[in-house]
Design a protein around this motif. Structure first.
Motif, PDB file in Angstrom:
ATOM      1  N   ILE A   2      27.978  40.562 -88.150  1.00  0.00           N
ATOM      2  CA  ILE A   2      26.875  40.847 -88.718  1.00  0.00           C
ATOM      3  C   ILE A   2      26.828  41.471 -89.835  1.00  0.00           C
ATOM      4  CG2 ILE A   2      25.247  42.865 -88.073  1.00  0.00           C
ATOM      5  CD1 ILE A   2      26.747  42.629 -85.395  1.00  0.00           C
ATOM      6  N   PHE A   3      26.085  41.553 -90.740  1.00  0.00           N
ATOM      7  CA  PHE A   3      25.287  41.648 -92.212  1.00  0.00           C
ATOM      8  C   PHE A   3      24.021  42.314 -92.295  1.00  0.00           C
ATOM      9  CE2 PHE A   3      27.638  37.866 -92.342  1.00  0.00           C
ATOM     10  CZ  PHE A   3      27.752  37.800 -93.686  1.00  0.00           C
ATOM     11  N   ASP A   4      24.333  43.712 -93.002  1.00  0.00           N
ATOM     12  CA  ASP A   4      23.017  44.667 -92.967  1.00  0.00           C
ATOM     13  C   ASP A   4      22.435  44.599 -94.679  1.00  0.00           C
ATOM     14  OD1 ASP A   4      21.513  47.075 -93.335  1.00  0.00           O
ATOM     15  OD2 ASP A   4      23.417  48.593 -92.654  1.00  0.00           O
ATOM     16  N   SER A   5      21.514  44.265 -94.308  1.00  0.00           N
ATOM     17  CA  SER A   5      21.214  43.538 -95.614  1.00  0.00           C
ATOM     18  C   SER A   5      20.116  44.403 -96.063  1.00  0.00           C
ATOM     19  CB  SER A   5      19.610  42.386 -94.793  1.00  0.00           C
ATOM     20  OG  SER A   5      19.749  41.765 -96.698  1.00  0.00           O
ATOM     21  N   SER A   8      16.748  47.756-101.415  1.00  0.00           N
ATOM     22  CA  SER A   8      16.743  49.463-102.395  1.00  0.00           C
ATOM     23  C   SER A   8      18.462  49.687-102.869  1.00  0.00           C
ATOM     24  CB  SER A   8      16.366  50.343-101.845  1.00  0.00           C
ATOM     25  OG  SER A   8      16.650  51.247-100.781  1.00  0.00           O
ATOM     26  N   LEU A   9      18.544  50.684-104.052  1.00  0.00           N
ATOM     27  CA  LEU A   9      19.878  51.088-104.079  1.00  0.00           C
ATOM     28  C   LEU A   9      20.008  51.419-102.811  1.00  0.00           C
ATOM     29  CD1 LEU A   9      21.856  51.693-106.703  1.00  0.00           C
ATOM     30  CD2 LEU A   9      20.544  52.909-107.010  1.00  0.00           C
ATOM     31  N   GLY A  10      19.787  52.626-102.811  1.00  0.00           N
ATOM     32  CA  GLY A  10      20.036  54.080-101.817  1.00  0.00           C
ATOM     33  C   GLY A  10      20.385  52.982-100.379  1.00  0.00           C
ATOM     34  N   GLU A  11      19.804  51.982 -99.916  1.00  0.00           N
ATOM     35  CA  GLU A  11      20.127  51.236 -98.707  1.00  0.00           C
ATOM     36  C   GLU A  11      21.240  50.475 -99.383  1.00  0.00           C
ATOM     37  OE1 GLU A  11      17.018  48.660 -97.206  1.00  0.00           O
ATOM     38  OE2 GLU A  11      15.586  50.531 -97.351  1.00  0.00           O
ATOM     39  N   SER A  12      22.361  49.753 -99.939  1.00  0.00           N
ATOM     40  CA  SER A  12      22.649  49.688-100.688  1.00  0.00           C
ATOM     41  C   SER A  12      24.213  50.129-100.199  1.00  0.00           C
ATOM     42  CB  SER A  12      22.512  48.638-102.775  1.00  0.00           C
ATOM     43  OG  SER A  12      21.848  47.633-102.069  1.00  0.00           O
ATOM     44  N   THR A  28      24.903  43.466 -97.814  1.00  0.00           N
ATOM     45  CA  THR A  28      24.779  42.673 -98.630  1.00  0.00           C
ATOM     46  C   THR A  28      24.519  44.402 -99.623  1.00  0.00           C
ATOM     47  OG1 THR A  28      22.186  43.323 -98.302  1.00  0.00           O
ATOM     48  CG2 THR A  28      23.196  41.376 -98.067  1.00  0.00           C
ATOM     49  N   VAL A  29      24.139  43.620-100.655  1.00  0.00           N
ATOM     50  CA  VAL A  29      23.580  44.406-102.453  1.00  0.00           C
ATOM     51  C   VAL A  29      21.852  43.914-102.452  1.00  0.00           C
ATOM     52  CG1 VAL A  29      23.785  45.451-103.809  1.00  0.00           C
ATOM     53  CG2 VAL A  29      26.120  45.230-103.452  1.00  0.00           C
ATOM     54  N   GLY A  30      21.288  44.810-102.991  1.00  0.00           N
ATOM     55  CA  GLY A  30      19.996  44.001-103.637  1.00  0.00           C
ATOM     56  C   GLY A  30      18.758  45.108-103.397  1.00  0.00           C
ATOM     57  N   VAL A  31      17.752  44.508-103.881  1.00  0.00           N
ATOM     58  CA  VAL A  31      16.347  44.997-104.203  1.00  0.00           C
ATOM     59  C   VAL A  31      15.041  44.342-103.618  1.00  0.00           C
ATOM     60  CG1 VAL A  31      14.077  46.101-105.472  1.00  0.00           C
ATOM     61  CG2 VAL A  31      16.989  46.705-106.092  1.00  0.00           C
ATOM     62  N   HIS A  32      14.385  44.361-102.595  1.00  0.00           N
ATOM     63  CA  HIS A  32      13.843  43.388-101.800  1.00  0.00           C
ATOM     64  C   HIS A  32      12.602  43.936-103.005  1.00  0.00           C
ATOM     65  CE1 HIS A  32      10.359  42.287 -99.383  1.00  0.00           C
ATOM     66  NE2 HIS A  32      11.680  41.677 -98.372  1.00  0.00           N
ATOM     67  N   PRO A  33      11.706  42.126-103.331  1.00  0.00           N
ATOM     68  CA  PRO A  33      10.422  42.611-103.857  1.00  0.00           C
ATOM     69  C   PRO A  33       9.234  43.347-104.025  1.00  0.00           C
ATOM     70  CG  PRO A  33      10.896  40.398-103.352  1.00  0.00           C
ATOM     71  CD  PRO A  33      12.077  40.968-102.301  1.00  0.00           C
ATOM     72  N   THR A  34       9.494  43.946-102.519  1.00  0.00           N
ATOM     73  CA  THR A  34       8.046  44.930-102.337  1.00  0.00           C
ATOM     74  C   THR A  34       8.697  45.755-102.682  1.00  0.00           C
ATOM     75  OG1 THR A  34       8.728  45.237-100.019  1.00  0.00           O
ATOM     76  CG2 THR A  34       6.942  43.302-100.538  1.00  0.00           C
TER      77      THR A  34
END
Length: 90
Positions: A2-5, A8-12, A28-34
């Motif tokens: 299971i992946f937790d996508s 945002s920085l905080g969510e990463s 995952t590590v990233g920032v959604h475009p929205t």
């Protein structure tokens, strides 16, 4: 698996911590475009180097134990420009 996508920085950061607490959970590590406005440096109007460096650090940390398995969210989202303009996304 299971992946937790993260979106945002905080969510990463949170996704990495959560993944480390459960077997079979990865992050995952990233920032959604929205949410791209969150990564902009208001004074320069450019992407914040500090934020990018923090994302890289989280990614490298998670790679040491195999917890981070992907980069994302990222990309372009022109369907929801009310959250972040096309110009900023580019």
């Amino acid at each position: 698996k299971i992946f937790d996508s993260a979106g945002s920085l905080g969510e990463s950061r949170e996704a990495l911590e959560l993944a480390r607490s459960k077997d079979g959970l990865y992050s995952t590590v990233g920032v959604h475009p929205t949410r791209c406005n969150e990564i902009m440096d208001e004074s320069s109007g450019q992407v914040s180097d500090d934020l990018i460096n923090n994302l890289i650090q989280i990614c490298q940390d998670g790679m040491t134990d195999g917890t981070v398995r992907a980069i994302g969210e990222l990309g372009l989202d022109y369907a929801r420009t009310q959250f972040c303009s096309v110009d900023v996304q580019k």
